[in-house]
Motif scaffolding. Structure first.
Motif, PDB file in Angstrom:
ATOM      1  N   ARG A  55       0.837  -1.204   0.000  1.00 42.76           N
ATOM      2  CA  ARG A  55       0.000   0.000   0.000  1.00 42.76           C
ATOM      3  C   ARG A  55       0.873   1.256   0.000  1.00 42.76           C
ATOM      4  O   ARG A  55       0.523   2.265  -0.628  1.00 42.76           O
ATOM      5  N   PHE A  56       2.015   1.203   0.685  1.00 41.72           N
ATOM      6  CA  PHE A  56       2.947   2.319   0.626  1.00 41.72           C
ATOM      7  C   PHE A  56       3.544   2.425  -0.777  1.00 41.72           C
ATOM      8  O   PHE A  56       3.627   3.508  -1.362  1.00 41.72           O
ATOM      9  N   GLY A  57       3.948   1.266  -1.331  1.00 42.37           N
ATOM     10  CA  GLY A  57       4.576   1.271  -2.649  1.00 42.37           C
ATOM     11  C   GLY A  57       3.656   1.768  -3.746  1.00 42.37           C
ATOM     12  O   GLY A  57       4.106   2.456  -4.679  1.00 42.37           O
ATOM     13  N   ILE A  58       2.379   1.425  -3.683  1.00 45.28           N
ATOM     14  CA  ILE A  58       1.417   1.872  -4.698  1.00 45.28           C
ATOM     15  C   ILE A  58       1.431   3.393  -4.795  1.00 45.28           C
ATOM     16  O   ILE A  58       1.298   3.970  -5.877  1.00 45.28           O
ATOM     17  N   ARG A  59       1.642   4.060  -3.680  1.00 44.89           N
ATOM     18  CA  ARG A  59       1.557   5.517  -3.627  1.00 44.89           C
ATOM     19  C   ARG A  59       2.897   6.218  -3.830  1.00 44.89           C
ATOM     20  O   ARG A  59       2.918   7.426  -4.091  1.00 44.89           O
ATOM     21  N   ARG A  60       4.001   5.491  -3.708  1.00 41.50           N
ATOM     22  CA  ARG A  60       5.282   6.166  -3.792  1.00 41.50           C
ATOM     23  C   ARG A  60       6.284   5.567  -4.790  1.00 41.50           C
ATOM     24  O   ARG A  60       7.266   6.205  -5.135  1.00 41.50           O
ATOM     25  N   LEU A  61       6.068   4.356  -5.275  1.00 39.64           N
ATOM     26  CA  LEU A  61       6.987   3.787  -6.263  1.00 39.64           C
ATOM     27  C   LEU A  61       6.842   4.486  -7.610  1.00 39.64           C
ATOM     28  O   LEU A  61       5.737   4.887  -7.999  1.00 39.64           O
TER      29      LEU A  61
END
Length: 563
Positions: A116-122
């Motif tokens: 969920r963090f990666g979806i928004r920052r990758l």
């Protein structure tokens, strides 16, 4: 050692259920494994530090290696670990080092937190690794790495049905201490955990944890990776799980949405070729022997006699073994949990939930709507079918009898039961029927919404073999000339037909996972320069079998269609 001025260091970060009792957060550890277990103060926040080491003796394979080489090998090992538990209500964060992830109790770890963090920052144009599994009967697992980084399209993810569980790539960390101090991006890894640089100073670490939580809670509408979150495994402690399990328990007794059979990820080939099945541990009554095709009724007939509160426990205790022979004397695979052989779907407040491979998954409403529209368009590709009615006989060769009837029509050849073999595909059917224009026709009675998956597998294996292996094409030509000496194939067939009785090719009659697999099959067939078409077979309905009679009637007398 890091330089003193380094603001952050990469660590693995997990998020745990903050409501759980502290003693339940970690797996049980022996006193000799722990060197430190102490409260610590992080800028006014009470945290807990647990550190120690796992010590392993010589591995079980050591005697073999020593016997072969004549060399004594001292290979005992020590795995150090450290876990810092930091409460940030309503969550509790676990910062881990070394083997610290092995100390966490998975029952309380939030699944997909890092994703969920990666979806928004990758950065979707600079990904290095994507690992996924197919949410269908194959549960195919794939990991693709691009060392120099690549955009999302380079990883060949399916638009529907790919459950992404790990991503690595360049990320914007402007919310964290690292990004604010350095102004640079960093290559992170995300999945259940987040591997990223977190601050080394206590106050800054707390700020980083809060920032991570804020990012995870952000809307994801503008992210190119948001589709990753459309299908997610549910945490076992999710508040909706009790209602889902209540519905599944009722379905096991024939109430509500029906359950269906889906091959387990590790035993699909064994199951498809099995002559019978052995079922053990499935409630009272002793082992079950199922000759021929395994159906959901073989499980529900046993489970329906149990009280609702005991059915799921009995299902999880059950084990199923495919056998090569019809008597169940020759196991052809390892026993696997009965939960991995059942599929079930239900809808709660516009969200679809799927029980698959023993786990619950949530499928978003938008995802289902988009998928159904594509399936509806695909099913419009129709193949003319002769007016030959399938009249179920209840015999094991039901399907073969029907194929022979169709082969009496001009231009159709029956190749059912005519097995081919190539180096990549040792045993498979090229088709059940060859059509007037050399169409590869695969025939199946789809008694349940989940049964289509077996038909898809047969069609895909055949199409791949004929496209990739000259031996397959040569065998098809030889079989055709044997059945009809005057007929010559005009080249590799470019039309694959799925012909079904028992239900029609309508989107409303297909299980969600069957729709996922169908879109995947169509994409694969188009990649082989062929076209997928559909035919509805005229049929007479089979006689319904009650749960009580299913206990006493052998499988081969209940309309089993195993070839």
């Amino acid at each position: 050692m890091p330089a003193p001025s380094a603001p952050s260091r990469p660590v693995s970060l997990f998020r745990l259920d903050g409501r759980a009792a502290e003693h339940e957060l970690l797996v049980p550890l022996r006193p000799e494994q722990i060197t430190t277990d102490t409260p610590v103060d992080l800028s006014g926040t009470r945290a807990r530090l647990v550190a120690g080491a796992f010590r392993t003796e010589a591995p079980h394979w050591l005697p073999h290696a020593e016997a072969l080489t004549g060399t004594a090998l001292g290979l005992s090992a020590t795995l150090p670990f450290a876990v810092l538990l930091v409460p940030r209500p309503p969550w509790l964060y676990a910062v881990t080092w070394g083997a610290g992830h092995l100390v966490l109790n998975d029952e309380h770890v939030e699944q997909g937190f890092g994703l969920r963090f990666g979806i928004r920052r990758l950065d979707p144009f600079d990904l290095g690794l994507v690992a996924s599994a197919a949410l269908d009967v194959s549960a195919r697992a794939t990991q693709i790495s691009i060392p120099g980084g690549g955009e999302l399209s380079a990883f060949r993810l399916e638009p529907y049905g790919d459950l992404v569980h790990r991503i690595a790539g360049s990320a914007d960390l402007r919310d964290l201490t690292y990004g604010r101090v350095t102004g640079r991006r960093h290559r992170i890894r995300v999945g259940t955990s987040l591997w990223a640089p977190l601050a080394q100073e206590p106050g800054a670490l707390l700020a980083d944890l809060d920032a991570v939580g804020a990012v995870v809670d952000e809307p994801d509408e503008d992210s190119a990776l948001r589709f990753v979150a459309q299908t997610r495994p549910l945490d076992r402690h999710h508040p909706i799980v009790p209602e889902l399990e209540r519905r599944l328990a009722a379905a096991l007794a024939g109430d509500g949405e029906p359950v269906g059979i889906a091959w387990p990820a590790t035993g699909g080939q064994d199951a498809e070729n099995a002559g019978s099945f052995r079922i053990t541990g499935l409630g009272p009554g002793g082992p079950l022997h199922v000759p021929g095709r395994l159906e959901a009724e073989h499980l529900t007939a046993r489970l329906s006699g149990l009280p609702a509160e005991r059915r799921l426990k009995a299902l999880r205790a059950g084990r199923i073994t495919p056998c090569a022979d019809e008597t169940g004397a020759e196991p052809d695979g390892a026993p696997s949990p009965a939960t991995r052989w059942l599929a079930y779907e239900t809808t709660i407040e516009h969200t679809r939930y799927v029980f698959h491979q023993g786990r619950w998954y949530r499928i978003g409403e938008t995802y289902v709507a988009q998928m159904r529209e594509q399936v509806r368009d695909l099913l419009a590709q129709r193949q003319h079918w002769p007016e030959v009615t399938w009249k179920p006989s209840g015999e094991p060769d039901d399907e073969h009898r029907y194929c022979r009837l169709v082969a009496e029509q001009p231009g159709y050849l029956c190749l059912d039961r005519d097995v081919a073999s190539t180096p990549l595909h040792p045993r498979f059917e090229l088709c059940d029927l060859l059509g007037p224009e050399d169409e590869l026709i695969h025939v199946k009675w789809l008694g349940r919404a989940t049964a289509a998956s077996h038909l898809y597998t047969q069609a895909l294996v055949s199409a791949e073999a004929l496209h990739d292996e000259p031996q397959a094409m040569a065998q098809l030509a030889a079989k055709v000339s044997t059945v009809d000496p005057g007929r010559v194939l005009g080249g590799a067939p470019d039309t694959v037909v799925l012909a079904a009785a028992g239900r029609s090719w309508q989107v409303d009659e297909l299980f969600t996972l069957s729709q996922v697999a169908l879109l995947r099959l169509d994409r694969a067939v188009r990649g082989l320069r062929a076209t997928l078409k559909f035919a509805d077979i005229p049929y007479l309905a089979k006689k319904k079998t009650t749960a009580r009679s299913a206990r006493r009637i052998p499988a081969q007398r209940r309309g089993d269609t195993r070839r």
